[in-house]
Design a protein around this motif. Structure first.
Motif, PDB file in Angstrom:
ATOM      1  N   THR A   1     -87.484  70.625  27.681  1.00  0.00           N
ATOM      2  CA  THR A   1     -87.247  69.421  26.894  1.00  0.00           C
ATOM      3  C   THR A   1     -88.185  68.325  27.375  1.00  0.00           C
ATOM      4  O   THR A   1     -88.218  68.004  28.575  1.00  0.00           O
ATOM      5  CB  THR A   1     -85.792  68.956  27.030  1.00  0.00           C
ATOM      6  N   GLY A   2     -88.947  67.774  26.457  1.00  0.00           N
ATOM      7  CA  GLY A   2     -89.873  66.715  26.831  1.00  0.00           C
ATOM      8  C   GLY A   2     -90.651  66.227  25.629  1.00  0.00           C
ATOM      9  O   GLY A   2     -90.703  66.878  24.590  1.00  0.00           O
TER      10      GLY A   2
ATOM     11  N   GLY B   1     -83.026  66.967  19.962  1.00  0.00           N
ATOM     12  CA  GLY B   1     -82.270  65.898  19.328  1.00  0.00           C
ATOM     13  C   GLY B   1     -82.838  65.406  18.008  1.00  0.00           C
ATOM     14  O   GLY B   1     -82.423  64.379  17.486  1.00  0.00           O
ATOM     15  N   ARG B   2     -83.794  66.145  17.444  1.00  0.00           N
ATOM     16  CA  ARG B   2     -84.443  65.720  16.203  1.00  0.00           C
ATOM     17  C   ARG B   2     -84.198  66.759  15.129  1.00  0.00           C
ATOM     18  O   ARG B   2     -84.497  67.941  15.318  1.00  0.00           O
ATOM     19  CB  ARG B   2     -85.954  65.571  16.439  1.00  0.00           C
TER      20      ARG B   2
ATOM     21  N   GLY C   1     -90.771  72.461  18.717  1.00  0.00           N
ATOM     22  CA  GLY C   1     -89.905  73.631  18.597  1.00  0.00           C
ATOM     23  C   GLY C   1     -89.254  73.790  17.246  1.00  0.00           C
ATOM     24  O   GLY C   1     -88.137  74.313  17.152  1.00  0.00           O
ATOM     25  N   GLY C   2     -89.946  73.370  16.182  1.00  0.00           N
ATOM     26  CA  GLY C   2     -89.454  73.627  14.831  1.00  0.00           C
ATOM     27  C   GLY C   2     -89.755  75.061  14.433  1.00  0.00           C
ATOM     28  O   GLY C   2     -90.148  75.883  15.269  1.00  0.00           O
TER      29      GLY C   2
ATOM     30  N   GLU D   1     -80.226  72.070  11.628  1.00  0.00           N
ATOM     31  CA  GLU D   1     -79.678  71.801  12.954  1.00  0.00           C
ATOM     32  C   GLU D   1     -79.430  73.101  13.710  1.00  0.00           C
ATOM     33  O   GLU D   1     -79.723  73.202  14.918  1.00  0.00           O
ATOM     34  CB  GLU D   1     -78.379  70.998  12.842  1.00  0.00           C
ATOM     35  N   PHE D   2     -78.911  74.102  13.026  1.00  0.00           N
ATOM     36  CA  PHE D   2     -78.575  75.374  13.674  1.00  0.00           C
ATOM     37  C   PHE D   2     -79.698  76.397  13.530  1.00  0.00           C
ATOM     38  O   PHE D   2     -79.932  77.212  14.436  1.00  0.00           O
ATOM     39  CB  PHE D   2     -77.268  75.912  13.080  1.00  0.00           C
ATOM     40  N   PHE D   3     -80.403  76.365  12.410  1.00  0.00           N
ATOM     41  CA  PHE D   3     -81.501  77.304  12.169  1.00  0.00           C
ATOM     42  C   PHE D   3     -82.612  77.120  13.203  1.00  0.00           C
ATOM     43  O   PHE D   3     -83.065  78.078  13.830  1.00  0.00           O
ATOM     44  CB  PHE D   3     -82.043  77.091  10.752  1.00  0.00           C
ATOM     45  N   ASP D   4     -83.034  75.872  13.416  1.00  0.00           N
ATOM     46  CA  ASP D   4     -84.121  75.611  14.353  1.00  0.00           C
ATOM     47  C   ASP D   4     -83.727  75.985  15.780  1.00  0.00           C
ATOM     48  O   ASP D   4     -84.535  76.530  16.540  1.00  0.00           O
ATOM     49  CB  ASP D   4     -84.529  74.140  14.292  1.00  0.00           C
ATOM     50  N   GLU D   5     -82.493  75.680  16.162  1.00  0.00           N
ATOM     51  CA  GLU D   5     -82.053  76.019  17.519  1.00  0.00           C
ATOM     52  C   GLU D   5     -82.006  77.532  17.722  1.00  0.00           C
ATOM     53  O   GLU D   5     -82.357  78.034  18.797  1.00  0.00           O
ATOM     54  CB  GLU D   5     -80.688  75.391  17.800  1.00  0.00           C
TER      55      GLU D   5
END
Length: 396
Positions: free
Chosen positions: A114-115, A39-40, A14-15, A95-99
């Protein structure tokens, strides 16, 4: 979810690349699962050019800083400033851009899960079955997929399992520390300038960087040389830049590919995107724009495959990417191999960057992601200036 769930596409990772592919495919009406380990945070300077902001509709609030210039620092400590005339480079916090990108994919209709990807098996009818482990309390499972996009980073498990030659890719290992930014103008720090250090003690074959992110700053370096201590190098860089006492907020490291893979698909139902495909620009290490462009090309290829059933459509992802950016990657690869070879050549490289023609064409190519052809005489001047530096006619 269980093994009876079937998706048109499972996007692993999910990048920026995977999220872009998931958004595009879900927007076209496909049933999409976006599988991300969560978490990455990838170590990244966070620079994005205006063309990315426009093409991928990035909102203003995600820009934590606007950079108006770059400062190149030579092995001898000589500084060359390269102002961006009439433009800027946007800076984002991954951290915020990817989310935000992952949330946009979900808003477009993709299912987020998530997995951690484990493997791809085959159902009795030949359909891909994606197995994954749960993380952070989430349950694992398996789902069927008509197509899979491997966007799971440089050490892609999807690529290693499914794509021939994926284990032959070359890497630079990058490491950075996110620190609390000093006040603008305090010491050497400038919150509107990126500093790039071309010095052997900081990196024998790449460079060190200080990239401002508003309240925070990324201080990092990278190398392909085994045994070189990049943590010590970052510590030295922080000391040289007056950031040694700045609060350290987090530390991150990861391999970064330096060459696109020769094959991106398995000829059946799987295609790669982003770092998994090796699309990080040599010399600069720039990856966000190319990851998102690769994600879009992968999504288009998968869409064509799902509509036609012809697996040959998957090859269009790499073909279109290399047509658009392959020449730039080739030029940057040659530049990195030659100019980064030792500090003597780095000294001359930084000296070349003092030239106004070089600065203008460099920024134009970076900002618009196209080789500039509008000024042929400038290219000729640069060619002869490069020769002068190569043969030592010009003193650095």
């Amino acid at each position: 979810m269980d093994q009876n769930d079937t998706y048109d596409v499972v996007v692993v990772g999910g990048g920026p690349s995977g999220s872009t592919a998931a958004t595009d495919l879900a927007s076209k009406g496909h049933k999409v699962l976006l599988l991300d380990r969560a978490g990455r945070i990838k170590p990244c300077g966070g620079a994005i050019p205006p063309v990315l902001i426009k093409e991928f509709e990035i909102p203003e609030h995600l820009l934590v800083a606007r950079v108006a210039s770059a400062r190149m620092v030579s092995p001898a400590g000589k500084e060359v400033d390269m102002p961006i005339n009439g433009g800027f480079v946007g800076m984002v916090d991954r951290e915020f851009f990817d989310e935000w990108l992952r949330n946009r994919a979900a808003d477009s209709g993709a299912v987020r899960r998530t997995g951690v990807f484990e493997r791809i098996a085959r159902d009795t009818d030949g359909t891909a079955v994606v197995h994954y482990k749960g993380r952070g309390g989430a349950a694992g499972g398996q789902v069927r997929a008509r197509a899979v996009i491997g966007a799971d980073g440089a050490a892609s498990a999807v690529a290693k399992q499914e794509i021939p030659g994926a284990d032959e890719i070359n890497y630079v290992y990058a490491y950075h520390e996110i620190v609390r930014s000093p006040k603008h103008g305090e010491g050497k720090f400038d919150g509107a300038r990126c500093d790039v250090y071309y010095q052997g003690p900081l990196s024998p074959d790449f460079y060190g960087w200080i990239f401002p992110h508003g309240d925070t700053t990324s201080v990092g370096t990278g190398t392909a040389q085994k045994g070189f201590s990049i943590r010590n190098a970052v510590g030295a860089l922080r000391g040289a830049a007056g950031l040694g006492a700045s609060e350290t907020l987090r530390r991150e490291g990861a391999p970064i590919p330096m060459r696109p893979l020769r094959v991106w698909d398995n000829g059946r139902d799987i295609v790669l995107a982003g770092d998994a495909a090796g699309v990080v620009a040599p010399a600069s290490g720039e990856g966000i724009y190319y990851a998102m462009a690769g994600g879009r090309f992968a999504a288009d290829a998968v869409d064509a495959f799902l509509v036609s059933g012809d697996a040959r459509a998957l090859k269009s992802a790499r073909k279109r990417f290399m047509k658009a950016h392959g020449r730039v990657f080739w030029i940057l690869g040659i530049m990195q191999k030659f100019w980064y070879a030792n500090d003597k050549r780095r000294e001359r490289f930084v000296s070349i960057c003092r030239d106004p023609d070089v600065q203008e064409l460099t920024w134009q190519a970076y900002m618009h992601k196209k080789l500039v052809r509008a000024k042929p005489l400038a290219h000729v001047r640069i060619f002869f200036k490069d020769l002068a530096h190569l043969f030592g006619v010009v003193r650095p």
